[in-house]
Enzyme design. Sequence first.
Site, mmCIF file in Angstrom:
data_model
loop_
_atom_site.group_PDB
_atom_site.id
_atom_site.type_symbol
_atom_site.label_atom_id
_atom_site.label_comp_id
_atom_site.label_asym_id
_atom_site.label_seq_id
_atom_site.Cartn_x
_atom_site.Cartn_y
_atom_site.Cartn_z
ATOM 1 N N ASP A 1 0.811 -1.224 0.000
ATOM 2 C CA ASP A 1 0.000 0.000 0.000
ATOM 3 C C ASP A 1 0.845 1.275 0.000
ATOM 4 O O ASP A 1 0.376 2.324 -0.450
ATOM 5 C CB ASP A 1 -0.944 0.017 1.217
ATOM 6 C CG ASP A 1 -2.076 -0.986 1.055
ATOM 7 O OD1 ASP A 1 -2.234 -1.536 -0.056
ATOM 8 O OD2 ASP A 1 -2.806 -1.224 2.039
ATOM 9 N N HIS B 1 3.629 1.753 -1.742
ATOM 10 C CA HIS B 1 3.916 2.024 -3.155
ATOM 11 C C HIS B 1 2.669 2.564 -3.864
ATOM 12 O O HIS B 1 2.748 3.490 -4.675
ATOM 13 C CB HIS B 1 4.353 0.739 -3.876
ATOM 14 C CG HIS B 1 5.623 0.138 -3.363
ATOM 15 N ND1 HIS B 1 5.656 -1.060 -2.687
ATOM 16 C CD2 HIS B 1 6.909 0.547 -3.429
ATOM 17 C CE1 HIS B 1 6.909 -1.367 -2.372
ATOM 18 N NE2 HIS B 1 7.687 -0.399 -2.805
HETATM 19 P P1 AMP Z 1 11.273 0.346 -2.990
HETATM 20 O O1 AMP Z 1 10.486 -0.556 -3.868
HETATM 21 O O2 AMP Z 1 11.476 -0.173 -1.611
HETATM 22 O O3 AMP Z 1 12.531 0.851 -3.644
HETATM 23 O O4 AMP Z 1 10.370 1.638 -2.781
HETATM 24 C C1 AMP Z 1 9.885 2.361 -3.875
HETATM 25 C C2 AMP Z 1 9.322 3.666 -3.387
HETATM 26 O O5 AMP Z 1 8.273 3.420 -2.450
HETATM 27 C C3 AMP Z 1 10.367 4.516 -2.635
HETATM 28 O O6 AMP Z 1 10.189 5.878 -2.980
HETATM 29 C C4 AMP Z 1 10.017 4.249 -1.195
HETATM 30 O O7 AMP Z 1 10.422 5.295 -0.327
HETATM 31 C C5 AMP Z 1 8.510 4.138 -1.264
HETATM 32 N N1 AMP Z 1 7.990 3.413 -0.097
HETATM 33 C C6 AMP Z 1 8.406 2.218 0.389
HETATM 34 N N2 AMP Z 1 7.721 1.901 1.508
HETATM 35 C C7 AMP Z 1 6.869 2.926 1.742
HETATM 36 C C8 AMP Z 1 5.882 3.195 2.753
HETATM 37 N N3 AMP Z 1 5.655 2.354 3.754
HETATM 38 N N4 AMP Z 1 5.188 4.354 2.667
HETATM 39 C C9 AMP Z 1 5.426 5.224 1.652
HETATM 40 N N5 AMP Z 1 6.314 5.028 0.668
HETATM 41 C C10 AMP Z 1 7.029 3.895 0.710
#
Ligand code: AMP
Length: 277
Positions: A33, A35
């Site tokens: 959620d 993402h």
């Molecule tokens: P990742 O797939 O972990 O590289 O994350 C992709 C994007 O989603 C990055 O900008 C993260 O900071 C964001 N993201 C990951 N977890 C969360 C979360 N719990 N709440 C908001 N954004 C998130």
Amino acid sequence: MQVHPTIAGLRAALAPHRLQRIAFVPTMGNLHDGHIALMTEARKHADIVVASIFVNRLQFRPGEDFEAYPRTFEADCARLIGAGVDYLFAPNETEMYPQPQQYHIEPPMEHQGVLEGEFRPGHFRGVATVVAKLFAIVQPQVALFGKKDFQQVMVIKNMVREMGFLIEVIDTPTIRADDGLALSSRNGYLSDQERAEAPRLARELTKVVTAIRSGNRDFSGLENAAKEVLKSNGWEPDYIAIRRKSDLQSPSAHESELVVLAAAKLGSTRLIDNMEV
Ligand code: AMP
């Protein structure tokens, strides 16, 4: 939603949209959620929403979880379609790195050598390099990143400013489970028992934030107290740090605009979280 595994295919598909506003949300997949909230926010800022899924080897150290990182492509596509994403760029490694990447974006040590960067040397060089490359491929007007990775947003905003990318970087709040645990693809590594313990990280951050807001300026005392609570509950903290929001350096006692950041291992899973004061 169109799915494009190649740079050439994505560029051709985006060519007719070049006079429209394109928002871009890079991810490593295994979407939750948090993402999806980024995709929803992206829609508010643009005509066209482009997401990417790419597990970027450059930002993992040897011995980290690059190989084990959860890859759930079909389920991710279903979620992106549900969120109204227009285009998904999903390259494989040979498409992104046909030969080993030799040119890199090297953030300054004040930015890449502290906090996450101290415990994961080279991580932000890998992040900055892949994000710059993805920006060159997608050429968005807006890009969205979650504050869950607070230091990552800081590095990317500074990179965009210093390198003159014509891209607006928007950060969005951390999405949490009902018990306060920040959503993360790595939460899936936790056993049931660890999952029950995991919200303690957010609870300790909340305690530190509350203490600062009510006037406690003994930053190292607060950091150490939180670390001790985590240790006595089976965690191995890498850092609990009260920092200036703008550059993540240590604040003097009278400063405002602070953020509390933490990274700690629970069993073999390393979790990060942060809260703004
Ligand atoms: P990742 O797939 O972990 O590289 O994350 C992709 C994007 O989603 C990055 O900008 C993260 O900071 C964001 N993201 C990951 N977890 C969360 C979360 N719990 N709440 C908001 N954004 C998130």
